[in-house]
Design an enzyme around this catalytic site. Structure first.
Site, PDB file in Angstrom:
ATOM      1  N   TRP A 187       1.323  -0.986   0.157  1.00 23.97           N
ATOM      2  CA  TRP A 187       0.345   0.123  -0.438  1.00 23.97           C
ATOM      3  C   TRP A 187       0.532   1.402  -0.144  1.00 23.97           C
ATOM      4  O   TRP A 187       0.507   2.065  -0.809  1.00 23.97           O
ATOM      5  CB  TRP A 187      -0.839   0.006   1.184  1.00 23.97           C
ATOM      6  CG  TRP A 187      -1.760   1.542   1.316  1.00 23.97           C
ATOM      7  CD1 TRP A 187      -3.100   1.191   0.761  1.00 23.97           C
ATOM      8  CD2 TRP A 187      -1.607   2.897   2.362  1.00 23.97           C
ATOM      9  NE1 TRP A 187      -3.398   3.141   1.076  1.00 23.97           N
ATOM     10  CE2 TRP A 187      -2.201   3.492   1.549  1.00 23.97           C
ATOM     11  CE3 TRP A 187      -0.284   2.677   2.665  1.00 23.97           C
ATOM     12  CZ2 TRP A 187      -2.820   4.565   2.565  1.00 23.97           C
ATOM     13  CZ3 TRP A 187      -0.455   4.793   3.067  1.00 23.97           C
ATOM     14  CH2 TRP A 187      -1.466   4.931   2.930  1.00 23.97           C
ATOM     15  N   HIS A 188       1.813   1.340   0.648  1.00 24.02           N
ATOM     16  CA  HIS A 188       2.646   2.002   0.968  1.00 24.02           C
ATOM     17  C   HIS A 188       3.666   2.573  -0.539  1.00 24.02           C
ATOM     18  O   HIS A 188       4.083   3.844  -0.772  1.00 24.02           O
ATOM     19  CB  HIS A 188       4.004   2.143   1.636  1.00 24.02           C
ATOM     20  CG  HIS A 188       2.952   2.575   3.601  1.00 24.02           C
ATOM     21  ND1 HIS A 188       2.328   0.940   3.591  1.00 24.02           N
ATOM     22  CD2 HIS A 188       3.403   3.319   4.680  1.00 24.02           C
ATOM     23  CE1 HIS A 188       1.974   1.868   5.058  1.00 24.02           C
ATOM     24  NE2 HIS A 188       3.181   2.134   5.305  1.00 24.02           N
ATOM     25  N   GLY A 189       3.525   1.671  -1.310  1.00 23.58           N
ATOM     26  CA  GLY A 189       4.085   2.168  -2.610  1.00 23.58           C
ATOM     27  C   GLY A 189       4.530   0.711  -3.495  1.00 23.58           C
ATOM     28  O   GLY A 189       4.455  -0.127  -3.074  1.00 23.58           O
ATOM     29  N   PHE A 228       2.198   8.272  -1.263  1.00 27.55           N
ATOM     30  CA  PHE A 228       1.236   6.964  -0.944  1.00 27.55           C
ATOM     31  C   PHE A 228      -0.020   7.758  -1.151  1.00 27.55           C
ATOM     32  O   PHE A 228      -1.154   5.980  -0.960  1.00 27.55           O
ATOM     33  CB  PHE A 228       1.382   6.675   0.240  1.00 27.55           C
ATOM     34  CG  PHE A 228       2.772   6.850   0.670  1.00 27.55           C
ATOM     35  CD1 PHE A 228       4.342   6.087   0.159  1.00 27.55           C
ATOM     36  CD2 PHE A 228       3.167   6.825   2.413  1.00 27.55           C
ATOM     37  CE1 PHE A 228       5.158   5.859   0.286  1.00 27.55           C
ATOM     38  CE2 PHE A 228       4.414   6.444   2.909  1.00 27.55           C
ATOM     39  CZ  PHE A 228       5.501   5.834   1.611  1.00 27.55           C
TER      40      PHE A 228
END
Length: 481
Positions: free
Chosen positions: A326-328, A481
């Site tokens: 999810w963060h990248g 993000f």
């Protein structure tokens, strides 16, 4: 537009005055929020306004259709919900992960000496897409689960998805908490607004004074890691832990405080995470809204902790790997998620993940020696994870960690950017204030001090430090993000 910019200093008072003076009816106030939010977002890149509008409309319509078909035998409510989730995830996948997965597939095939020519897309990542997409998905799932009634007020729903304080970096709100507030008559509450201003002040302090000053040394050390010794990289890793906390929790404080100015209550996103005594407690206190989202919509549906140990391990790894992704679009984020899963699994299997649910030193001003050691150990483990998170790729992360733990390379710290004593003192002040107020709603709640001659100079001192260090205009880390 970012919170620590001159444009925002002009934007916020104008919207505030219009909201409380010119537009007093809830529906008109909601219209103002939508317009202001789209202006706020459009100043980054107006081309992506259609994207957030499309996401909002899809979820709004799906909510109505789900509710209409929910109680009908053999209805398509489930499939409507799934369709909306798929549409939102496809949008997120195309804009955020398409190039990542294409390049990863090409790299994988090259290991087998298979050369594939695949075109990538020149896509700009829309700011905050992961935040508002998850908020929209959560709404349709909650309607399907009958946790909230579908709304037919399109303006209120647009305000719910696009509310500008938390639009681009959270907290990720639940419809059950935020959406009903847009139907209520809001009356200006001076005490609530004053508390919001205090929280905004503290958020700006953490962002401008702590995070932005730490960033200077962190960027220098990580960008020159090949020429930096272990001691320098160890110190830079600690400063990155402070930077990302000051940056992200600072944003959350500003967002929550701004919500209070408009009579809107947003949920907490951080609760002094660096006072945690184990990794399980850390994840109850760090980015709370995202962690709760994954628990409620992924972990529990998979069986949660009430299943076999093998499946519990699987479930833990699923949510941590998804959290990392999810963060990248980088394998470092996935590795960071896997690292925390490895730390978390023993705690949950030994039923130790809930042993530290209470506040540290609940009945004392200072922690016991055991608690101090636990907090230091947890901070060190978390900081190792931040090295993986901050590195450009996994190879760089291993090189940096190798230098840090090869103590033979520990020479004097290379303070190319000699750290200023005021910055160190500001960090100490930050954690001192957060320790004193660790049992309160937020870290800058000093209403318990009866004497104004003590409180007010403290507020002015924090404000003076913000002004002194302002002008750097570093963007918030979590905007990517």
């Amino acid at each position: 537009m970012i919170f620590n910019s001159f444009e925002y200093i002009l934007f916020l008072p104008i919207v505030f005055i219009l909201y409380w003076v010119a537009f007093k009816l809830p529906k008109i106030q909601n219209c103002l929020i939508v317009v202001a939010s789209y202006i706020f977002y459009g100043l980054w890149d107006y081309r992506f306004l259609f994207l957030i509008a499309f996401t909002t409309l899809c979820s709004f319509v799906s909510g109505i259709l789900i509710a209409k078909n929910l109680n009908k035998k053999g209805s398509g409510a489930k499939y409507i919900c799934i369709l909306n989730v798929v549409i939102n995830l496809m949008i997120l996948g195309i804009f955020k992960y398409y190039n990542f997965f294409v390049n990863s597939f090409v790299d994988l095939m090259s290991l087998f000496h298979v050369n594939i020519q695949v075109s990538t897309l020149g896509i700009i990542l829309p700011v905050g897409i992961s935040f508002y997409t998850f908020q929209a998905i959560g709404y349709s799932i909650d309607v399907y689960r009958k946790k909230i009634e579908a709304t037919h007020d399109v303006i209120a729903f647009f305000a719910f998805i696009s509310f500008f304080p938390q639009l681009v970096a959270g907290p990720i709100e639940r419809a059950s908490n935020l959406l009903p507030q847009f139907f209520e008559k809001r009356v200006f509450d001076y005490e609530k607004a004053a508390d919001g201003m205090r929280q905004i002040l503290w958020g700006l302090f953490k962002k401008i004074v702590i995070a932005d000053n730490c960033a200077e040394f962190v960027d220098y050390a990580f960008n020159n890691y090949q020429n930096s010794n272990g001691a320098t990289l160890a110190l830079a890793s600690v400063f990155f832990a402070l930077q990302i906390y000051g940056d992200f929790s600072g944003y959350s404080d500003i967002a929550i405080g701004t919500g209070k100015l408009f009579g809107i209550t947003l949920r907490d996103n951080f609760r002094t995470p660096y006072f945690s005594r184990d990794v399980a407690e850390f994840w109850k206190r760090w980015h709370i809204s995202l962690n709760k989202w994954f628990v409620d919509y992924v972990y529990i549906p998979l069986g949660g902790s009430r299943t076999s140990q093998i499946k519990v391990v699987r479930n833990v790894f699923v949510i941590f790997l998804l959290s990392g992704l999810w963060h990248g679009a980088n394998w470092t984020y996935v590795a960071w998620g896997a690292y925390h899963a490895i730390l978390f699994v023993p705690l949950i299997l030994l039923n130790l993940n809930k042993r530290n649910d209470g506040i540290v030193a609940q009945d004392s001003w200072y922690p016991r020696p055991k608690e101090i050691l636990s907090m230091i150990g947890t901070f060190m483990l978390v900081t190792i994870g931040w090295v993986i998170f901050r590195s450009d790729n996994i190879g760089v992360a291993f090189d940096i960690l190798h230098k840090i733990f090869s103590f033979t390379s520990w020479k004097s710290v290379d303070l190319h950017l000699t750290y200023k004593v005021p910055t160190i003192l500001a960090i100490v002040l930050c954690f001192l204030v957060e320790w004193i107020n660790r049992k309160r709603a937020h870290s800058f709640e000093f209403t318990w001090i009866k004497y104004a001659w003590i409180r007010i100079p403290l507020y002015y001192a924090i404000f003076a430090m913000i002004v002194l260090y302002s002008g750097q205009n570093h963007t918030f880390i979590y905007f990517q993000f």
